[in-house]
Design a protein around this motif. Structure first.
Motif, PDB file in Angstrom:
ATOM      1  N   ASP A  59      28.486-139.219  -8.689  1.00 35.20           N
ATOM      2  CA  ASP A  59      29.095-140.501  -9.059  1.00 35.20           C
ATOM      3  C   ASP A  59      29.715-141.197  -7.844  1.00 35.20           C
ATOM      4  O   ASP A  59      29.656-142.421  -7.714  1.00 35.20           O
ATOM      5  N   GLU A  60      30.338-140.385  -6.978  1.00 39.66           N
ATOM      6  CA  GLU A  60      30.998-140.966  -5.807  1.00 39.66           C
ATOM      7  C   GLU A  60      30.008-141.582  -4.822  1.00 39.66           C
ATOM      8  O   GLU A  60      30.282-142.588  -4.184  1.00 39.66           O
ATOM      9  N   LEU A  61      28.835-140.947  -4.712  1.00 42.62           N
ATOM     10  CA  LEU A  61      27.876-141.399  -3.695  1.00 42.62           C
ATOM     11  C   LEU A  61      26.916-142.485  -4.201  1.00 42.62           C
ATOM     12  O   LEU A  61      26.491-143.356  -3.446  1.00 42.62           O
ATOM     13  N   ARG A  62      26.578-142.403  -5.486  1.00 40.46           N
ATOM     14  CA  ARG A  62      25.464-143.188  -6.038  1.00 40.46           C
ATOM     15  C   ARG A  62      25.460-144.673  -5.667  1.00 40.46           C
ATOM     16  O   ARG A  62      24.425-145.214  -5.271  1.00 40.46           O
ATOM     17  N   PRO A  63      26.597-145.365  -5.751  1.00 43.54           N
ATOM     18  CA  PRO A  63      26.533-146.815  -5.506  1.00 43.54           C
ATOM     19  C   PRO A  63      26.173-147.182  -4.065  1.00 43.54           C
ATOM     20  O   PRO A  63      25.737-148.308  -3.817  1.00 43.54           O
ATOM     21  N   PHE A  64      26.378-146.254  -3.140  1.00 45.34           N
ATOM     22  CA  PHE A  64      26.342-146.648  -1.723  1.00 45.34           C
ATOM     23  C   PHE A  64      25.143-146.144  -0.932  1.00 45.34           C
ATOM     24  O   PHE A  64      24.957-146.507   0.214  1.00 45.34           O
ATOM     25  N   VAL A  65      24.361-145.252  -1.526  1.00 47.40           N
ATOM     26  CA  VAL A  65      23.290-144.609  -0.757  1.00 47.40           C
ATOM     27  C   VAL A  65      21.958-144.710  -1.477  1.00 47.40           C
ATOM     28  O   VAL A  65      21.913-144.921  -2.693  1.00 47.40           O
ATOM     29  N   ASP A  66      20.877-144.539  -0.713  1.00 48.08           N
ATOM     30  CA  ASP A  66      19.548-144.581  -1.299  1.00 48.08           C
ATOM     31  C   ASP A  66      19.061-143.195  -1.698  1.00 48.08           C
ATOM     32  O   ASP A  66      18.328-143.043  -2.662  1.00 48.08           O
ATOM     33  N   ALA A  67      19.434-142.205  -0.918  1.00 46.23           N
ATOM     34  CA  ALA A  67      19.001-140.834  -1.201  1.00 46.23           C
ATOM     35  C   ALA A  67      19.983-139.879  -0.549  1.00 46.23           C
ATOM     36  O   ALA A  67      20.670-140.252   0.407  1.00 46.23           O
ATOM     37  N   VAL A  68      20.048-138.671  -1.088  1.00 43.21           N
ATOM     38  CA  VAL A  68      21.062-137.736  -0.614  1.00 43.21           C
ATOM     39  C   VAL A  68      20.442-136.353  -0.392  1.00 43.21           C
ATOM     40  O   VAL A  68      19.628-135.888  -1.194  1.00 43.21           O
ATOM     41  N   ASN A  69      20.847-135.707   0.704  1.00 39.19           N
ATOM     42  CA  ASN A  69      20.309-134.393   1.026  1.00 39.19           C
ATOM     43  C   ASN A  69      20.924-133.294   0.169  1.00 39.19           C
ATOM     44  O   ASN A  69      22.142-133.117   0.174  1.00 39.19           O
ATOM     45  N   ALA A  70      20.065-132.572  -0.532  1.00 41.13           N
ATOM     46  CA  ALA A  70      20.491-131.336  -1.196  1.00 41.13           C
ATOM     47  C   ALA A  70      20.311-130.241  -0.161  1.00 41.13           C
ATOM     48  O   ALA A  70      19.192-129.891   0.200  1.00 41.13           O
ATOM     49  N   THR A  71      21.403-129.729   0.356  1.00 39.64           N
ATOM     50  CA  THR A  71      21.326-128.821   1.508  1.00 39.64           C
ATOM     51  C   THR A  71      20.890-127.425   1.072  1.00 39.64           C
ATOM     52  O   THR A  71      20.969-127.067  -0.100  1.00 39.64           O
ATOM     53  N   ASP A  72      20.435-126.663   2.056  1.00 41.27           N
ATOM     54  CA  ASP A  72      19.916-125.323   1.798  1.00 41.27           C
ATOM     55  C   ASP A  72      20.766-124.311   2.571  1.00 41.27           C
ATOM     56  O   ASP A  72      20.494-124.018   3.730  1.00 41.27           O
ATOM     57  N   ASN A  73      21.808-123.835   1.932  1.00 38.49           N
ATOM     58  CA  ASN A  73      22.718-122.877   2.569  1.00 38.49           C
ATOM     59  C   ASN A  73      23.141-123.325   3.967  1.00 38.49           C
ATOM     60  O   ASN A  73      22.879-122.629   4.960  1.00 38.49           O
ATOM     61  N   PRO A  74      23.802-124.499   4.054  1.00 40.38           N
ATOM     62  CA  PRO A  74      24.148-125.049   5.372  1.00 40.38           C
ATOM     63  C   PRO A  74      25.029-124.096   6.167  1.00 40.38           C
ATOM     64  O   PRO A  74      25.854-123.389   5.601  1.00 40.38           O
ATOM     65  N   ALA A  75      24.817-124.109   7.484  1.00 41.71           N
ATOM     66  CA  ALA A  75      25.544-123.241   8.408  1.00 41.71           C
ATOM     67  C   ALA A  75      25.493-121.782   7.954  1.00 41.71           C
ATOM     68  O   ALA A  75      26.417-121.003   8.191  1.00 41.71           O
ATOM     69  N   ALA A  76      24.388-121.422   7.309  1.00 43.50           N
ATOM     70  CA  ALA A  76      24.160-120.033   6.896  1.00 43.50           C
ATOM     71  C   ALA A  76      25.253-119.484   5.976  1.00 43.50           C
ATOM     72  O   ALA A  76      25.619-118.316   6.064  1.00 43.50           O
ATOM     73  N   HIS A  77      25.790-120.360   5.137  1.00 47.72           N
ATOM     74  CA  HIS A  77      26.722-119.927   4.088  1.00 47.72           C
ATOM     75  C   HIS A  77      26.025-120.106   2.740  1.00 47.72           C
ATOM     76  O   HIS A  77      25.456-121.166   2.479  1.00 47.72           O
ATOM     77  N   ALA A  78      26.092-119.123   1.880  1.00 47.02           N
ATOM     78  CA  ALA A  78      25.465-119.233   0.558  1.00 47.02           C
ATOM     79  C   ALA A  78      26.220-120.236  -0.323  1.00 47.02           C
ATOM     80  O   ALA A  78      27.454-120.262  -0.337  1.00 47.02           O
ATOM     81  N   HIS A  79      25.466-121.090  -0.997  1.00 46.84           N
ATOM     82  CA  HIS A  79      26.014-122.034  -1.975  1.00 46.84           C
ATOM     83  C   HIS A  79      24.983-122.181  -3.081  1.00 46.84           C
ATOM     84  O   HIS A  79      23.892-121.620  -2.999  1.00 46.84           O
ATOM     85  N   ALA A  80      25.304-123.011  -4.091  1.00 50.80           N
ATOM     86  CA  ALA A  80      24.298-123.320  -5.105  1.00 50.80           C
ATOM     87  C   ALA A  80      23.037-123.788  -4.381  1.00 50.80           C
ATOM     88  O   ALA A  80      23.109-124.546  -3.413  1.00 50.80           O
ATOM     89  N   SER A  81      21.874-123.338  -4.842  1.00 53.83           N
ATOM     90  CA  SER A  81      20.646-123.484  -4.057  1.00 53.83           C
ATOM     91  C   SER A  81      20.170-124.927  -3.923  1.00 53.83           C
ATOM     92  O   SER A  81      20.534-125.798  -4.724  1.00 53.83           O
ATOM     93  N   ASN A  82      19.344-125.150  -2.912  1.00 49.47           N
ATOM     94  CA  ASN A  82      18.745-126.461  -2.664  1.00 49.47           C
ATOM     95  C   ASN A  82      17.994-126.994  -3.887  1.00 49.47           C
ATOM     96  O   ASN A  82      18.142-128.151  -4.275  1.00 49.47           O
ATOM     97  N   THR A  83      17.202-126.118  -4.525  1.00 48.52           N
ATOM     98  CA  THR A  83      16.407-126.590  -5.670  1.00 48.52           C
ATOM     99  C   THR A  83      17.313-126.964  -6.841  1.00 48.52           C
ATOM    100  O   THR A  83      17.133-128.017  -7.454  1.00 48.52           O
TER     101      THR A  83
END
Ligand code: SF4
Lengths: 317, 149
Positions: free
Chosen positions: A36-60
């Motif tokens: 919601d915070e990003l939607r009005p201002f951007v065209d597309a957003v990167n779903a990151t894949d464990n950035p900086a080698a830290h596990a998070h909710a997956s890219n997919t």
């Protein structure tokens, strides 16, 4: 074609992409809030894949969730954690949910993360992954096995114009373009002249004929944040004068303002270069500065709505 | 002799190039710097993490092997075509060749064999190449239709 691909193709205005925050807990509500915070201002957003080698909710999972909340994802795929079979499966799996934009990255090393004991994979490198992902869109896996009704992928990659060997970075961009990259998001950088040389080189060697260049800027609040990136983030270096300029601005508010002004200057410079198709925003401030930046630059869907795309009713995937 | 060759090759190449015996030697196209000594085993150029001083993201005490390779690729000592080959797209490593002799693989062309999809073509749904789509299973007759496709 994804909306991002359409906007880049039309070339009527610079595209604005951003980095999605890492999500751990909080369920889909956490994704929705960030979307919601990003939607009005951007065209597309990167779903990151464990950035900086830290596990998070997956890219997919994040890419799929984002698209359900009306935000167009660019799904990053890094070579560090999975072999070629798993990466192809992720891309094909995500495509079932309409994910089309794929950014192929080498990935920070495992030693950059909080689980340095992990096995690193790097079965493919990022350039090879670009070619493999492009093959999926052409209707076959790397093995050659055919894919009926292949997904319409928009494949891209990243490049770092600011890290040595500087002269070679254009050639690497060219290699990625030839492998099938249609866009290159560029690493965060604080050397405008290096960006200038890189972009000019890409124009000269024909990279920009097929491939959109999207430089990255970061919104920070303090000189400490700059020093941290300079010292701790692989591939990022910041000139001491720039850090000093921000540090010497005065009190906390003045420093935050100076940081913003620095980002604004770097953004204006990047967008002024012929061959640049848009800008990628990383927001470490979370204080409304992202909105201020796109307003000051007069870019993005909120401040430079694209008549063609909105009139034809193009929606995100 | 075929058994001895990997040993001999390793004995020659290990001390000079820190050879990792990937079995698909590309040394000549990478400025005689072995890409398998890159901690990320990248074969198509440097990652984005190279430090400002040209050293490796992962091992700060080591110069990035791709910084070295790029420099050396321009060396006047190299044949001219090596410099051009430096920019070529090198295919994914065939992990089955690990530990085999790249000299033998070079002579018999094994090191240049790539998966069908690498060269762009989708293979016919039912491959004419015997065994090309074979999977390891105990009881192939119990596989559902289309399993191999
Ligand atoms: S800095 Fe160079 S040697 Fe180190 S991981 Fe990256 S490409 Fe490999």
């Amino acid at each position: 074609m994804s909306r991002l691909a359409t906007l880049i193709d039309e070339g009527n205005r610079p595209v604005v992409t951003a980095e999605f925050p890492s999500i751990d807990g909080g369920g889909l509500a956490a994704v929705e809030k960030a979307a919601d915070e990003l939607r009005p201002f951007v065209d597309a957003v990167n779903a990151t894949d464990n950035p900086a080698a830290h596990a998070h909710a997956s890219n997919t999972s994040i890419a799929i969730a984002m698209s359900q909340f009306g935000l167009e994802p660019i799904m990053q795929v890094v070579c560090r954690d999975k072999n070629r079979i798993a990466m192809q499966a992720d891309i094909i799996g995500a495509s079932l949910f309409g994910i089309q934009n794929i950014a192929c990255l080498t990935g920070d090393d495992v030693t950059a993360g909080d689980e340095p004991e992990a096995r690193r994979v790097f079965d493919l490198d990022s350039t090879q992954l670009v070619k493999v992902a492009s093959g999926l869109a052409e209707g076959h896996y790397l093995s050659g096995r055919a894919i009926k009704q292949p997904p319409a992928l928009f494949v891209g990659a990243v490049e770092n114009p600011f890290a040595p060997p500087l002269d070679y970075r254009v050639m690497r961009a060219l290699k990625k373009a030839e492998a099938g990259a249609r866009f290159l998001q560029l690493q965060i950088g604080y050397y405008p002249e290096r960006l200038e040389n890189f972009v000019a080189g890409c124009v000269e060697h024909g990279v920009t004929r097929t491939t959109a260049l999207i430089p990255t800027v970061v919104l920070t609040k303090s000189a400490k944040a700059l020093s941290f990136m300079d010292e701790s983030v692989p591939g990022i270096s910041i000139p001491a004068e720039m850090i000093a300029r921000v540090a010497g601005a005065g009190d906390k508010d003045a420093i935050a303002e100076e940081s913003y002004q620095l980002t604004l200057e770097l953004s204006r410079h990047a967008l002024s270069l012929p061959g640049v198709s848009g800008i990628h925003l990383t927001d470490f401030r979370h204080d409304g500065s992202l909105e201020r930046l796109v307003r000051d630059l007069r870019i993005g869907p909120a401040f430079a709505p694209d008549p063609v795309a909105s009139a034809s009713g193009t929606t995100s995937v | 002799m075929p058994k001895l060759l990997p040993l001999l090759e390793h004995a020659v190449k290990k001390p000079v190039w820190d050879c990792r015996m990937c079995g698909q030697c590309v040394l000549h196209s990478t400025g005689m710097t072995c890409p398998m000594t890159c901690p990320k085993t990248l074969r198509n150029g440097p990652c984005g993490g190279v430090r400002e001083d040209g050293h490796c993201e992962v091992k700060p005490e080591m110069r990035c092997i791709w910084v070295k390779a790029e420099e050396r690729s321009h060396s006047p000592l190299n044949p001219h075509h090596w410099e051009e080959e430096f920019n070529e797209l090198r295919p994914p490593v065939d992990n089955r060749l690990q530990g085999t002799s790249s000299w033998i693989n070079l002579i018999n062309g094994r090191d240049r064999r790539t998966p069908a999809g690498w060269d762009g073509a989708a293979r016919e749904r039912h491959s004419a190449v015997p065994g090309a789509s074979m999977v390891e299973v105990d009881e192939p007759t119990t596989l559902p239709e289309g399993f191999h496709s």
